[in-house]
Design a protein around this motif. Sequence first.
Motif, short mmCIF file in Angstrom:
data_model
loop_
_atom_site.label_atom_id
_atom_site.label_comp_id
_atom_site.label_asym_id
_atom_site.label_seq_id
_atom_site.Cartn_x
_atom_site.Cartn_y
_atom_site.Cartn_z
N LEU A 55 50.03 -58.30 10.72
CA LEU A 55 49.41 -57.43 11.73
C LEU A 55 48.38 -58.18 12.55
CD1 LEU A 55 48.95 -54.16 9.62
CD2 LEU A 55 50.64 -54.61 11.39
N LEU A 56 47.61 -59.05 11.92
CA LEU A 56 46.60 -59.82 12.66
C LEU A 56 47.26 -60.80 13.62
CD1 LEU A 56 44.02 -60.55 9.80
CD2 LEU A 56 43.80 -58.92 11.69
N LEU A 57 48.38 -61.39 13.23
CA LEU A 57 49.09 -62.31 14.13
C LEU A 57 49.67 -61.56 15.33
CD1 LEU A 57 50.92 -64.62 11.57
CD2 LEU A 57 49.20 -65.31 13.23
N VAL A 58 50.21 -60.36 15.10
CA VAL A 58 50.72 -59.56 16.22
C VAL A 58 49.58 -59.22 17.18
CG1 VAL A 58 51.72 -57.34 16.85
CG2 VAL A 58 52.65 -58.62 14.91
N LEU A 59 48.44 -58.81 16.61
CA LEU A 59 47.29 -58.48 17.44
C LEU A 59 46.85 -59.70 18.25
CD1 LEU A 59 45.05 -56.46 18.19
CD2 LEU A 59 43.76 -57.28 16.21
N LEU A 60 46.80 -60.87 17.61
CA LEU A 60 46.39 -62.10 18.30
C LEU A 60 47.37 -62.46 19.42
CD1 LEU A 60 44.31 -64.49 18.10
CD2 LEU A 60 46.09 -65.70 16.83
N ARG A 61 48.66 -62.29 19.16
CA ARG A 61 49.67 -62.62 20.18
C ARG A 61 49.45 -61.82 21.46
NH1 ARG A 61 52.03 -62.84 23.95
NH2 ARG A 61 54.23 -63.26 24.40
N TYR A 62 49.14 -60.55 21.33
CA TYR A 62 49.00 -59.73 22.53
C TYR A 62 47.59 -59.77 23.10
CZ TYR A 62 53.74 -58.35 21.70
OH TYR A 62 55.11 -58.41 21.53
N VAL A 63 46.63 -60.27 22.33
CA VAL A 63 45.31 -60.55 22.92
C VAL A 63 45.44 -61.67 23.95
CG1 VAL A 63 43.07 -61.61 22.42
CG2 VAL A 63 43.89 -59.72 21.01
N PHE A 64 46.31 -62.67 23.62
CA PHE A 64 46.55 -63.78 24.55
C PHE A 64 47.90 -63.62 25.25
CE2 PHE A 64 43.69 -65.63 21.30
CZ PHE A 64 42.64 -66.00 22.12
N ASP A 65 48.21 -62.39 25.61
CA ASP A 65 49.51 -62.11 26.22
C ASP A 65 49.69 -62.87 27.54
OD1 ASP A 65 52.00 -60.81 26.29
OD2 ASP A 65 51.23 -59.32 27.70
N GLY A 66 48.61 -63.07 28.27
CA GLY A 66 48.71 -63.78 29.55
C GLY A 66 48.55 -65.28 29.41
#
Length: 267
Positions: A55-66
Motif C-alpha cells: 500500500l505504501l508503494l502504491v501511494l508513493l507511485r501516485y505521489v510522484f505520478d508526474g
Amino acid sequence: MNTAQRTTTRTTTSTPTPPARALNAARTTATAARVLRQLRHDPRTIALLVLLPCLLLVLLRYVFDGSPRTFDNIGASLLGIFPLITMFLVTSIATLRERTSGTLERLLAMPLGKADLITGYALAFGALAIVQSALATGLAVWFLGLDVTGSPWLLLLVALLDALLGTALGLFVSAFAASEFQAVQFMPAVIFPQLLLCGLFTPRDAMHPVLEAASDVLPMSYAVDGMNEILRHTDTTTAFVRDVLVVAGCALLVLALGAATLRRRTR
C-alpha cells in the motif's frame, strides 16, 4: 556448623546452570511452526506484514505520478526500507508478548536452547518476509512500472535480506523493553537515524564527514546502496556483493546478540 554441614548447605542452595545446547533442527522447526500457528490466528498482524509495504508503494507511485523518474530513484530504496521497518515493528512487539506473558520462560525451562528459540522465531518471521518481499517487489516492478536496469530477482534478494535484518533487530530490542509501548519507542531510536543517514534524502558522500562516517557503520546504508546498484547496473557488481554480504552479516550478528540477551527467568 561443621565443614560437612556447610558443604551440604552450599550444595542444596546453589542453582545449577543449564548446560549450553547446540542448535537442533527438530526443536528449531517446532518453534517456527508454533509461531506460525499463532500468527495464523492473528489476521490483522498478517495484513500489516504483507499488505502495508504494498500500500505504501502504491501511494508513493501516485505521489510522484508526474515524475516517474523520481519514483524510480526513491522507490527502489524504499523497497528495501519498508520491509525492514514493518518486520522490526511486528517482531519486537510479538516477541515482547512472549516474554511478558511468561511463554518464553516456560519454553526455556524445557529442553530448548536459546539458539533453537531465536532461530525458530527468525525462520517463522523469515517465511512471512519472503511473502512480503515477493509481493512488494512484484508489485513495484510489474504493476507500478519501477524501472530497474538489473535483475528483479536481485531486487527481491535484497528486499528479503532487509526484512530478515528488521526481524533480527526486532528480536534483539525486545529484550530491553518492558512493555509494548516501550518496544514501539525503540523504533525512533533504532530505525530513524538509519533512515536519515542511509542516503535516501541526499547522497551519503554529500553529508558532513562525521555523518558520512556514521552512515558507513549502519546496515540500512548498505541495503539502500544495494538497491541502487541493481537500479543502475545490468550486471552484478563488486559493490553489490559487498552490500549484500554486509546486510546478511549484520542480520546474523544481531540474531546472535538476540540469543545472548535471552533470559531464562523474567524479572
